[in-house]
Design a protein around this motif. Structure first.
Motif, PDB file in Angstrom:
ATOM      1  N   LEU A   1      -7.256  -0.232  -6.908  1.00 30.51           N
ATOM      2  CA  LEU A   1      -7.463  -0.043  -5.473  1.00 30.51           C
ATOM      3  C   LEU A   1      -6.880   1.308  -5.069  1.00 30.51           C
TER       4      LEU A   1
ATOM      5  N   LEU B   1      -6.249  -6.477  -1.201  1.00 30.58           N
ATOM      6  CA  LEU B   1      -4.965  -7.112  -1.475  1.00 30.58           C
ATOM      7  C   LEU B   1      -4.978  -8.564  -1.020  1.00 30.58           C
TER       8      LEU B   1
ATOM      9  N   ALA C   1      -1.987  -0.971  -3.781  1.00 26.03           N
ATOM     10  CA  ALA C   1      -3.115  -0.086  -3.521  1.00 26.03           C
ATOM     11  C   ALA C   1      -2.575   1.296  -3.180  1.00 26.03           C
TER      12      ALA C   1
ATOM     13  N   VAL D   1       0.858  -1.182   0.000  1.00 27.57           N
ATOM     14  CA  VAL D   1       0.000   0.000   0.000  1.00 27.57           C
ATOM     15  C   VAL D   1       0.892   1.230   0.000  1.00 27.57           C
TER      16      VAL D   1
ATOM     17  N   ALA E   1      -1.309   5.046  -9.611  1.00 26.84           N
ATOM     18  CA  ALA E   1      -2.197   3.901  -9.815  1.00 26.84           C
ATOM     19  C   ALA E   1      -2.090   3.372 -11.238  1.00 26.84           C
TER      20      ALA E   1
ATOM     21  N   LEU F   1      -8.754  -1.537   1.448  1.00 22.56           N
ATOM     22  CA  LEU F   1      -7.635  -1.749   0.528  1.00 22.56           C
ATOM     23  C   LEU F   1      -6.856  -2.994   0.925  1.00 22.56           C
TER      24      LEU F   1
ATOM     25  N   THR G   1      -3.270  -0.583 -10.812  1.00 20.40           N
ATOM     26  CA  THR G   1      -4.172  -0.964  -9.736  1.00 20.40           C
ATOM     27  C   THR G   1      -5.428  -0.099  -9.761  1.00 20.40           C
TER      28      THR G   1
END
Length: 328
Positions: free
Chosen positions: A295, A325, A269, A166, A288, A321, A293
Motif C-alpha cells: 500500500l 488498512l 501504508a 500510515v 515499504a 490507503l 507493505t
C-alpha cells in the motif's frame, strides 16, 4: 623582529575585537530575551478543540465527527516536528466523510503542555494515553513527518491497540542522520544560550521568516495570509515554548532503527510527495520494503506540507490507503 611584533599586535587586536563582539552578542541576546519576557507578543488565536489527560500530559485535541458514520476505524492524526493540529485542519474534514477523525498536539508543540523528556518513549506514552482517554477502539494512526516514528513506535509496543499505520512524508527513522542502526540519529546540535533562544524568539515574533518557511515546504496552494501564519506562530509565543523547542533541537531526531521497523506487525501504508526532499521516492520504496507493505501512493509534484497546501489531493490519495488498512 619588528615584523613579528607587528603581526602579534594585529593578532591581539583581532582577538580582542572578536572577544568584544562575542560578549556583545551574548549581552544583546540576554537583553532581548529579558525584553521579550517583559513585553511578550500576544496573538488572539483561540485553538479549536479540547484538552484531555494523555498519560499525565494535558494534551490539546481536535475532533471532526463522521458526517456519515460507517463503522470504519477512527483516525488519529499525529503532526510532525514543530507542527500542531493546524497542519491537519484542511484535510481532516475531508477524511471525516465516513469516520471519526482526531488530531492532537505532540508534547512540546502546539497547545499541549511542555512536559519533558522530549523523547520517543514519552511521545509513545502520550499517544497510547490519548487513545485510551478518548476511548477509541483500534484506530488507524496517520503520522506526518517525524510523527511517523511515534505511530510506528506504538505499533511495536501495543500492536493490538491499533488497526494500522500510515506513514505520510516520513519513514519513522532518524533519516536526517547517517546512523540508522540506533534509535535517534544525527549529532546533537550545539545551541548556545541565550543566543539560540533569542534567535528563535525573534523569528517567531515576525511573520516574514515563518511565511517563507511555510511557503517553501507547502507549495502554491498553502494559506500564507497573516491569520494562517499566526496559527503557526501562536503556540511558539506561549510561555516556555521556545525553551521547549530549543531543548528538542538539541537532541537527535526521534526515530526507530531499520531493524525495529522490520519487526512491525500491524498493517501499514506509505504516502509520499514527489517534491519532498526529506522523504524521496527511493526512501518511500525502501520503507515499504521494510514494512512489507504494497500500500503505497505518491502525490506527484507535491511538497512536504501537501496535507495543508493540497488537502483535496492529499485526501484523495490517502482514503484508498485507509480503506486498504480497514480490509486487512
Amino acid at each position: 623582529m619588528r615584523g613579528r611584533r607587528r603581526v602579534w599586535t594585529w593578532a591581539r587586536r583581532v582577538g580582542l575585537t572578536l572577544l568584544v563582539l562575542v560578549v556583545l552578542v551574548f549581552a544583546v541576546s540576554g537583553a532581548y530575551l529579558g525584553w521579550d519576557r517583559l513585553s511578550p507578543e500576544q496573538l488572539d488565536v483561540a485553538p479549536p478543540g479540547f484538552d484531555v489527560d494523555a498519560a499525565g500530559v494535558r494534551t490539546h485535541v481536535e475532533h471532526w465527527p463522521a458526517v456519515r458514520p460507517s463503522g470504519k476505524a477512527p483516525l488519529v492524526l499525529v503532526p510532525g516536528f514543530a507542527e500542531s493540529t493546524y497542519v491537519w485542519s484542511r484535510v481532516a474534514p475531508l477524511l471525516a466523510a465516513d469516520r471519526d477523525v482526531y488530531a492532537y498536539d505532540v508534547r512540546g508543540y502546539g497547545f499541549t503542555d511542555r512536559v519533558p523528556p522530549y523523547d520517543l518513549a514519552s511521545d509513545t506514552d502520550q499517544l497510547g494515553g490519548l487513545i485510551a482517554a478518548l476511548g477509541l477502539e483500534r484506530p488507524i494512526v496517520v503520522g506526518h513527518s517525524s510523527g511517523v516514528a511515534i505511530a510506528l513506535s506504538l505499533a511495536l509496543r501495543a500492536p493490538t491497540s491499533i488497526t494500522g499505520v500510515v506513514a505520510a512524508n516520513g519513514d519513522g527513522t532518524p533519516y536526517f542522520g547517517t546512523d540508522r542502526t540506533s534509535s535517534g540519529g544525527g549529532a546533537r546540535r550545539v545551541l548556545v544560550d541565550p543566543i539560540a533562544p533569542a534567535l528563535v524568539t525573534a523569528a517567531m515574533r515576525h511573520r516574514a521568516p515563518i511565511r517563507s518557511i511555510v511557503a517553501a515546504q507547502c507549495g502554491p496552494g498553502c494559506p500564507v495570509d497573516d491569520a494562517a501564519i499566526d496559527r503557526w506562530r501562536a503556540p511558539f509565543l506561549l510561555p516556555g515554548a521556545v525553551d521547549a523547542l530549543t531543548s528538542i533541537l538539541r537532541q537527535p531526531l526521534i526515530g526507530l532503527t531499520d531493524a525495529q521497523e522490520s519487526t512491525v506487525a500491524v498493517p501499514t501504508a506509505i504516502l509520499y510527495a514527489g517534491e519532498d526532499g526529506s522523504f524521496t521516492r527511493e526512501q518511500a520504496q525502501a520503507t515499504a520494503a521494510r514494512l512489507r507493505t504494497s500500500l503505497i501512493a505518491e502525490l506527484p509534484g507535491a511538497r512536504h506540507l501537501a496535507l495543508l497546501g493540497e488537502p483535496d489531493r492529499f485526501a484523495t490519495a490517502l482514503i484508498p490507503l485507509l480503506d486498504g488498512l480497514d480490509r486487512r
